[in-house]
Design an enzyme around this catalytic site. Structure first.
Site, mmCIF file in Angstrom:
data_model
loop_
_atom_site.group_PDB
_atom_site.id
_atom_site.type_symbol
_atom_site.label_atom_id
_atom_site.label_comp_id
_atom_site.label_asym_id
_atom_site.label_seq_id
_atom_site.Cartn_x
_atom_site.Cartn_y
_atom_site.Cartn_z
ATOM 1 N N ARG A 1 0.813 -1.238 0.000
ATOM 2 C CA ARG A 1 0.000 0.000 0.000
ATOM 3 C C ARG A 1 0.836 1.273 0.000
ATOM 4 N NH1 ARG A 1 -3.161 -2.834 3.809
ATOM 5 N NH2 ARG A 1 -4.853 -3.900 2.748
ATOM 6 N N LYS B 1 1.747 11.600 -10.212
ATOM 7 C CA LYS B 1 0.846 10.777 -11.034
ATOM 8 C C LYS B 1 1.642 9.579 -11.516
ATOM 9 C CE LYS B 1 -2.625 13.818 -13.022
ATOM 10 N NZ LYS B 1 -3.148 14.346 -14.293
ATOM 11 N N GLU C 1 6.526 19.534 -23.876
ATOM 12 C CA GLU C 1 5.930 19.737 -22.538
ATOM 13 C C GLU C 1 6.397 21.061 -21.939
ATOM 14 O OE1 GLU C 1 3.511 17.907 -21.349
ATOM 15 O OE2 GLU C 1 3.812 15.777 -21.769
ATOM 16 N N LYS D 1 4.848 23.530 -12.089
ATOM 17 C CA LYS D 1 4.058 22.329 -11.799
ATOM 18 C C LYS D 1 3.937 22.115 -10.292
ATOM 19 C CE LYS D 1 3.167 17.588 -13.069
ATOM 20 N NZ LYS D 1 3.517 16.427 -13.885
ATOM 21 N N GLU E 1 -6.129 16.607 -8.502
ATOM 22 C CA GLU E 1 -6.796 17.049 -9.730
ATOM 23 C C GLU E 1 -8.311 17.168 -9.580
ATOM 24 O OE1 GLU E 1 -4.951 15.707 -13.405
ATOM 25 O OE2 GLU E 1 -6.887 15.786 -14.379
ATOM 26 N N ARG F 1 -5.429 21.419 -11.476
ATOM 27 C CA ARG F 1 -4.403 20.535 -12.028
ATOM 28 C C ARG F 1 -4.757 20.026 -13.415
ATOM 29 N NH1 ARG F 1 -0.762 15.790 -9.099
ATOM 30 N NH2 ARG F 1 0.417 15.319 -10.990
ATOM 31 N N ASN G 1 -3.168 19.393 -18.487
ATOM 32 C CA ASN G 1 -3.441 18.489 -19.612
ATOM 33 C C ASN G 1 -3.720 19.224 -20.910
ATOM 34 O OD1 ASN G 1 -3.240 16.020 -18.184
ATOM 35 N ND2 ASN G 1 -5.190 16.486 -17.214
ATOM 36 N N HIS H 1 -3.569 17.455 -24.185
ATOM 37 C CA HIS H 1 -3.418 16.021 -23.911
ATOM 38 C C HIS H 1 -4.617 15.174 -24.304
ATOM 39 C CE1 HIS H 1 0.253 17.185 -22.005
ATOM 40 N NE2 HIS H 1 0.498 15.968 -21.559
ATOM 41 N N HIS I 1 -3.362 12.301 -26.324
ATOM 42 C CA HIS I 1 -3.478 10.893 -25.914
ATOM 43 C C HIS I 1 -4.228 10.089 -26.974
ATOM 44 C CE1 HIS I 1 -2.861 11.620 -21.301
ATOM 45 N NE2 HIS I 1 -1.738 11.577 -21.971
ATOM 46 N N HIS J 1 5.119 10.610 -27.071
ATOM 47 C CA HIS J 1 4.130 11.325 -26.259
ATOM 48 C C HIS J 1 4.224 12.842 -26.491
ATOM 49 C CE1 HIS J 1 1.542 12.297 -22.883
ATOM 50 N NE2 HIS J 1 2.475 13.098 -22.410
HETATM 51 N N1 LIG Z 1 3.178 11.121 -14.583
HETATM 52 C C1 LIG Z 1 3.025 12.259 -15.214
HETATM 53 O O1 LIG Z 1 2.638 13.282 -14.636
HETATM 54 C C2 LIG Z 1 3.353 12.321 -16.676
HETATM 55 C C3 LIG Z 1 3.455 13.562 -17.332
HETATM 56 C C4 LIG Z 1 3.839 13.584 -18.668
HETATM 57 C C5 LIG Z 1 4.115 12.389 -19.330
HETATM 58 N N2 LIG Z 1 3.991 11.210 -18.680
HETATM 59 C C6 LIG Z 1 4.291 9.940 -19.338
HETATM 60 O O2 LIG Z 1 5.674 9.942 -19.661
HETATM 61 C C7 LIG Z 1 5.863 9.023 -20.745
HETATM 62 C C8 LIG Z 1 6.807 9.628 -21.753
HETATM 63 O O3 LIG Z 1 8.060 9.803 -21.140
HETATM 64 P P1 LIG Z 1 9.392 9.926 -21.992
HETATM 65 O O4 LIG Z 1 9.176 10.845 -23.124
HETATM 66 O O5 LIG Z 1 10.472 10.203 -21.030
HETATM 67 O O6 LIG Z 1 9.525 8.477 -22.654
HETATM 68 P P2 LIG Z 1 10.382 7.163 -22.343
HETATM 69 O O7 LIG Z 1 10.460 6.897 -20.903
HETATM 70 O O8 LIG Z 1 9.832 6.110 -23.226
HETATM 71 O O9 LIG Z 1 11.835 7.551 -22.850
HETATM 72 C C9 LIG Z 1 12.020 7.808 -24.205
HETATM 73 C C10 LIG Z 1 13.111 6.904 -24.825
HETATM 74 O O10 LIG Z 1 14.391 7.428 -24.486
HETATM 75 C C11 LIG Z 1 15.177 6.405 -23.882
HETATM 76 N N3 LIG Z 1 16.010 7.116 -22.912
HETATM 77 C C12 LIG Z 1 15.593 7.643 -21.743
HETATM 78 N N4 LIG Z 1 16.599 8.344 -21.192
HETATM 79 C C13 LIG Z 1 17.654 8.243 -22.019
HETATM 80 C C14 LIG Z 1 18.964 8.755 -21.989
HETATM 81 N N5 LIG Z 1 19.365 9.583 -21.035
HETATM 82 N N6 LIG Z 1 19.808 8.429 -22.995
HETATM 83 C C15 LIG Z 1 19.388 7.626 -24.012
HETATM 84 N N7 LIG Z 1 18.142 7.133 -24.113
HETATM 85 C C16 LIG Z 1 17.290 7.441 -23.124
HETATM 86 C C17 LIG Z 1 14.203 5.429 -23.308
HETATM 87 O O11 LIG Z 1 14.776 4.158 -23.174
HETATM 88 C C18 LIG Z 1 13.101 5.463 -24.354
HETATM 89 O O12 LIG Z 1 13.444 4.638 -25.432
HETATM 90 C C19 LIG Z 1 4.495 8.728 -21.313
HETATM 91 O O13 LIG Z 1 4.122 7.429 -20.949
HETATM 92 C C20 LIG Z 1 3.596 9.746 -20.637
HETATM 93 O O14 LIG Z 1 2.292 9.278 -20.483
HETATM 94 C C21 LIG Z 1 3.625 11.155 -17.375
#
Ligand SMILES: NC(=O)c1ccc[n+]([C@@H]2O[C@H](COP(=O)([O-])OP(=O)(O)OC[C@H]3O[C@@H](n4cnc5c(N)ncnc54)[C@H](O)[C@@H]3O)[C@@H](O)[C@H]2O)c1
Length: 366
Positions: free
Chosen positions: A124, A146, A188, A230, A240, A244, A248, A251, A255, A268
């Protein structure tokens, strides 16, 4: 240039450290960790690059966990699912992780979201630390708590709110990030400016080139500004229930585009870039904003080499059907984050399907 900010949530305030050389700094980890068991969760791109250095720093950190294992997940959005979360839970069981254990998320937003979700579920809720390695994760996903995974029906439909114990953003990790991923992160950054910081939008217009060539000062400034913005929103509305949702912006369209294209086709951040433009155009069409602001957004996104058009042949009906599953919707009607121009966003209730279809049609949807 370094910065330390704080997310000031009453019972769970935590630091965001932004700087260079943090990964290998034993002091950083000593300050962030407690407990005797830690699981490093990473993906198969990031782990070979950074996990050895992290393990080494942990081994040198006085009082750091003595039982430390590393779990490597397959990289990419297509693997952000319950199966991956389940692997983390299995690894925690194998490690003998009790309530004082900690999950270290070493990777981009995908790893951070899955690892945070598993940490929220295990017993939990146990500690987790975000070590974001993409720009997107540094400016957005690592902050705010999140966590979650995707479902075949839509993005992030399974999840929990679970705040990290610390966010450690080491700019050195960006050195290996592919250009396309860097640009996706910049989407972003633009989003932050669009939502509530018109001055920052102007700053982005003058510093777009510096960001694209990874100028350290420009990146640090942008990351700190996004995190500060943020953190403020999350402090006022952690769960949210109101403000908050404005984070989005772009988004709901984004999405839907990301899911419709097939996870991993559009990044993304790329989907968010297109989504923001569609939201801006819809706002213009509804008479909420003027077309000049949508034009400025278009130009900035183009300068950052981000996509501004929907993929050819996008099925507008299918997109709208996906938008209906968005978590912001109420009572079967579309609720969208729209804007009154750069820096001023608001929630629009009961947005009419026909107007949305019209905007999608003009954007090339069939
Ligand atoms: N929780 C939240 O508030 C929130 C907000 C925005 C986005 N998101 C989520 O975040 C995700 C997207 O994140 P992302 O764009 O970081 O994608 P990701 O985690 O898939 O990373 C992108 C790619 O880069 C590679 N990578 C990462 N760091 C690297 C580095 N330093 N050197 C070389 N390669 C590297 C990864 O292996 C991957 O192939 C989505 O799933 C989205 O829904 C969440």
């Amino acid at each position: 240039m370094t910065a330390t900010l704080e997310v000031g949530l009453a019972a769970r305030r935590y630091p965001i450290r932004i700087g260079n050389g943090l990964l290998g700094d034993a002091q950083t980890w000593r300050a962030a960790l407690r407990g005797t068991h830690a699981l490093i969760v990473s993906d198969d791109n990031v782990a070979p690059l950074y996990a050895p250095q992290l393990r080494d720093a942990l081994a040198r950190a006085p009082g750091a966990p003595v039982h430390c294992e590393t779990l490597v997940l397959p990289a990419g959005e297509a693997h952000k699912n319950l199966d991956a979360a389940s692997k983390i839970l299995d690894a925690l069981a194998q490690l003998g992780a009790t309530r004082d254990a900690c999950v270290l998320a070493l990777g981009g937003g995908v790893v951070g979201d899955i690892a945070g979700f598993a940490a929220a579920c295990w017993m939990r809720g146990i500690d987790f630390i975000q070590f974001p390695t993409t720009l997107l994760a540094m400016v957005d996903s690592s902050v705010g708590g999140k966590t979650g995974v995707d479902h075949a029906a839509g993005k992030n439909l399974i999840g929990a709110f679970h705040q990290p114990r610390a966010v450690i953003a080491d700019l050195d990790a960006l050195a290996t990030l592919p250009d396309r991923e860097l640009r996706a992160g910049l989407a972003e950054v633009v989003k932050t400016a669009c939502i509530g910081d018109a001055d920052f939008f102007g700053w982005l217009e003058t510093h777009a080139d510096a960001l694209l060539v990874r100028d350290t000062d420009a990146l640090t400034h942008a990351i700190a500004r996004c995190c500060r913005f943020k953190a403020g929103v999350v402090e006022r509305d952690e769960r949210e229930t109101g403000e908050r949702a404005l984070l989005n912006f772009g988004h709901t369209f984004g999405h839907a585009l990301e899911t419709e294209a097939g996870y991993g086709t559009l990044l993304h951040g790329e989907a968010v870039a297109i989504g923001m433009l569609l939201a801006a155009r819809l706002s213009t069409q509804l008479g909420m904003a003027n077309a000049a602001d949508a034009g400025r957004l278009h130009v900035l996104l183009e300068r950052l080499a981000l996509p501004t058009a929907m993929p050819a042949g996008t099925d507008a009906d299918a997109l709208l059907a996906r938008m209906r599953l968005d978590k912001k919707n109420r009572a079967g009607t579309l609720r969208l984050v729209l804007w009154r121009g750069i820096g001023r966003t608001e929630i629009a209730e009961r947005v009419d399907d026909r107007t949305v279809m019209d905007v999608l049609g003009k954007a090339g949807g069939r």
